[in-house]
Write an enzyme that holds these catalytic residues in place. Structure first.
Site, PDB file in Angstrom:
ATOM      1  N   HIS A 153     -10.537  10.457  -4.804  1.00 55.40           N
ATOM      2  CA  HIS A 153      -9.223  10.093  -4.255  1.00 55.40           C
ATOM      3  C   HIS A 153      -8.223  11.228  -4.428  1.00 55.40           C
ATOM      4  O   HIS A 153      -8.437  12.138  -5.233  1.00 55.40           O
ATOM      5  CB  HIS A 153      -8.675   8.836  -4.951  1.00 55.40           C
ATOM      6  CG  HIS A 153      -9.325   7.564  -4.482  1.00 55.40           C
ATOM      7  ND1 HIS A 153     -10.532   7.129  -4.964  1.00 55.40           N
ATOM      8  CD2 HIS A 153      -8.936   6.649  -3.557  1.00 55.40           C
ATOM      9  CE1 HIS A 153     -10.861   5.983  -4.370  1.00 55.40           C
ATOM     10  NE2 HIS A 153      -9.906   5.675  -3.507  1.00 55.40           N
ATOM     11  N   LYS A 157      -3.122   9.256  -7.121  1.00 57.28           N
ATOM     12  CA  LYS A 157      -3.574   7.886  -7.390  1.00 57.28           C
ATOM     13  C   LYS A 157      -3.372   7.578  -8.874  1.00 57.28           C
ATOM     14  O   LYS A 157      -3.757   8.381  -9.728  1.00 57.28           O
ATOM     15  CB  LYS A 157      -5.047   7.725  -7.008  1.00 57.28           C
ATOM     16  CG  LYS A 157      -5.567   6.308  -7.165  1.00 57.28           C
ATOM     17  CD  LYS A 157      -6.944   6.148  -6.536  1.00 57.28           C
ATOM     18  CE  LYS A 157      -7.527   4.756  -6.788  1.00 57.28           C
ATOM     19  NZ  LYS A 157      -6.690   3.673  -6.264  1.00 57.28           N
TER      20      LYS A 157
HETATM   21  P1  NAD Z   1       3.036   4.968  -3.548  1.00 57.67           P
HETATM   22  O1  NAD Z   1       3.400   5.350  -4.947  1.00 57.67           O
HETATM   23  O2  NAD Z   1       3.146   5.985  -2.481  1.00 57.67           O
HETATM   24  O3  NAD Z   1       3.950   3.719  -3.088  1.00 57.67           O
HETATM   25  C1  NAD Z   1       4.269   2.657  -3.926  1.00 57.67           C
HETATM   26  C2  NAD Z   1       5.667   2.184  -3.530  1.00 57.67           C
HETATM   27  O4  NAD Z   1       5.957   1.004  -4.258  1.00 57.67           O
HETATM   28  C3  NAD Z   1       6.765   3.200  -3.865  1.00 57.67           C
HETATM   29  O5  NAD Z   1       7.604   3.422  -2.737  1.00 57.67           O
HETATM   30  C4  NAD Z   1       7.528   2.544  -5.006  1.00 57.67           C
HETATM   31  O6  NAD Z   1       8.919   2.878  -4.998  1.00 57.67           O
HETATM   32  C5  NAD Z   1       7.302   1.076  -4.708  1.00 57.67           C
HETATM   33  N1  NAD Z   1       7.441   0.203  -5.852  1.00 57.67           N
HETATM   34  C6  NAD Z   1       6.864   0.340  -7.061  1.00 57.67           C
HETATM   35  N2  NAD Z   1       7.212  -0.691  -7.847  1.00 57.67           N
HETATM   36  C7  NAD Z   1       8.012  -1.495  -7.105  1.00 57.67           C
HETATM   37  C8  NAD Z   1       8.693  -2.708  -7.354  1.00 57.67           C
HETATM   38  N3  NAD Z   1       8.634  -3.318  -8.525  1.00 57.67           N
HETATM   39  N4  NAD Z   1       9.413  -3.257  -6.345  1.00 57.67           N
HETATM   40  C9  NAD Z   1       9.512  -2.650  -5.152  1.00 57.67           C
HETATM   41  N5  NAD Z   1       8.886  -1.493  -4.856  1.00 57.67           N
HETATM   42  C10 NAD Z   1       8.164  -0.928  -5.829  1.00 57.67           C
HETATM   43  O7  NAD Z   1       1.568   4.363  -3.635  1.00 57.67           O
HETATM   44  P2  NAD Z   1       0.540   4.163  -2.426  1.00 57.67           P
HETATM   45  O8  NAD Z   1      -0.292   5.376  -2.259  1.00 57.67           O
HETATM   46  O9  NAD Z   1       1.269   3.599  -1.265  1.00 57.67           O
HETATM   47  O10 NAD Z   1      -0.419   3.056  -3.039  1.00 57.67           O
HETATM   48  C11 NAD Z   1       0.085   1.779  -3.414  1.00 57.67           C
HETATM   49  C12 NAD Z   1      -1.056   0.927  -3.950  1.00 57.67           C
HETATM   50  O11 NAD Z   1      -1.969   0.641  -2.878  1.00 57.67           O
HETATM   51  C13 NAD Z   1      -1.892   1.604  -5.036  1.00 57.67           C
HETATM   52  O12 NAD Z   1      -2.257   0.636  -6.003  1.00 57.67           O
HETATM   53  C14 NAD Z   1      -3.133   2.078  -4.304  1.00 57.67           C
HETATM   54  O13 NAD Z   1      -4.263   2.206  -5.125  1.00 57.67           O
HETATM   55  C15 NAD Z   1      -3.290   0.945  -3.319  1.00 57.67           C
HETATM   56  N6  NAD Z   1      -4.115   1.201  -2.135  1.00 57.67           N
HETATM   57  C16 NAD Z   1      -4.863   0.168  -1.710  1.00 57.67           C
HETATM   58  C17 NAD Z   1      -5.610   0.277  -0.562  1.00 57.67           C
HETATM   59  C18 NAD Z   1      -6.394  -0.916  -0.093  1.00 57.67           C
HETATM   60  O14 NAD Z   1      -7.072  -0.822   0.963  1.00 57.67           O
HETATM   61  N7  NAD Z   1      -6.350  -2.046  -0.806  1.00 57.67           N
HETATM   62  C19 NAD Z   1      -5.602   1.473   0.168  1.00 57.67           C
HETATM   63  C20 NAD Z   1      -4.814   2.531  -0.292  1.00 57.67           C
HETATM   64  C21 NAD Z   1      -4.053   2.370  -1.446  1.00 57.67           C
END
Ligand code: NAD
Length: 266
Positions: A153, A157
């Site tokens: 990844h 991450k």
């Molecule tokens: P990122 O850090 O770019 O985005 C996370 C966002 O959440 C940020 O903008 C942050 O400000 C916000 N945030 C954090 N805590 C918050 C809260 N309490 N209230 C409101 N907003 C809040 O991360 P990302 O790359 O977008 O990944 C997010 C999650 O998705 C990770 O856990 C990642 O592993 C997961 N993910 C899952 C899949 C899937 O298919 N299930 C695919 C890709 C990523």
């Protein structure tokens, strides 16, 4: 029309989700929640055609906007709080955040079990190819003597190992009777990866990667490698939209995209 809110709307995934929801038929993007970029216009931030909608900090914006479904892509430390709020306020939830502890998942399962509660779909990987990779790995596990998982990844991450690798190991164990044991000797700490009940998991974190996984099976004189690559975050969107459309009709907690896949099989 399904009214949809996105929690984590300003994040890498959230921005792509906002665009996908706002462009999808019969879905309407009605709320965007994030603790960063608050008050910024969603269309300028994400490119989603969402009128004058702005990013809000408080989850109450979901209720104010009459959201039917919330999509949650935030952080392992905040996801359970957000999900609990949705359950308490009658909003169905589609959760993509990874790194949820098994005990927390069971708490959520109990919380949504009552008839008067909304439903939740929690999936560690919404890419259809990744779901098939896990299904094929479970099939191969019945025939091979040993397996190792290499998940790769991007370097931002926050959790390791990935949720997908843990889901894959669970699927492998469920499909196979008997122990998986390989050599464990190491002259360099960690070089054999982490031991998930006999299946070694190796986590690679590098710039330039997005989300990739290989499951390598070994037997006498042969190996079988099953590999999936997400090369763009749009790969997750068909699965996310599928879950958004399905969640109201799936009582309680649904874990993984696999149970919903029958709807897209041709
Ligand atoms: P990122 O850090 O770019 O985005 C996370 C966002 O959440 C940020 O903008 C942050 O400000 C916000 N945030 C954090 N805590 C918050 C809260 N309490 N209230 C409101 N907003 C809040 O991360 P990302 O790359 O977008 O990944 C997010 C999650 O998705 C990770 O856990 C990642 O592993 C997961 N993910 C899952 C899949 C899937 O298919 N299930 C695919 C890709 C990523």
């Amino acid at each position: 029309m399904i009214r949809v809110g996105v929690i984590g709307a300003a994040g890498r995934m959230g921005r792509v989700v906002c665009r996908a929801v706002a462009s999808a038929e019969e879905l309407e993007l009605v709320a965007a929640i994030d603790r960063s970029h608050v008050r910024e216009r969603v269309d300028e931030l994400t490119g989603a055609p969402s009128g004058e909608l702005t990013v809000e900090a408080r989850l109450e914006a979901l209720a104010d906007a009459g959201a039917d479904v919330a999509i949650e892509f935030t952080h392992p430390e905040t996801v359970i709080r957000n999900l609990t709020w949705c359950i308490d306020h009658g909003v169905h939830a589609v959760v993509g955040t990874t790194g949820i502890a098994p005990d927390d998942l069971e708490t959520i399962r109990a919380a949504v079990a009552r008839d008067d509660r909304p439903n939740a779909v929690v999936a560690s990987n919404f890419a259809l190819g990744a779901v098939l990779m896990m299904r094929f790995a479970a099939e191969a596990a019945r025939y091979f003597a040993a397996a190792e998982v290499i998940e790769l990844h991007h370097d931002d991450k926050v959790d390791a190992p990935s949720g997908t690798s843990l889901s894959t190991v669970r699927a492998i164990h469920a499909a196979r009777r008997g122990a998986w044991r390989g050599p464990t000797a190491e002259s360099l700490d960690g070089v054999r990866g982490g031991d998930a009940d006999g299946v070694r998991v190796h986590s690679v974190r590098l710039p330039g990667l997005l989300a990739h996984q290989e499951v390598i099976f070994g037997a006498t004189g042969e190996t079988l490698t099953i590999r999936h690559d997400s090369t763009d975050r749009t790969s997750f969107m068909p699965g996310v939209l599928l879950a958004v459309r399905a969640v109201a009709g799936r009582p309680g907690l649904t874990v993984g995209l696999e149970p919903l896949l029958a709807d897209v099989a041709r």
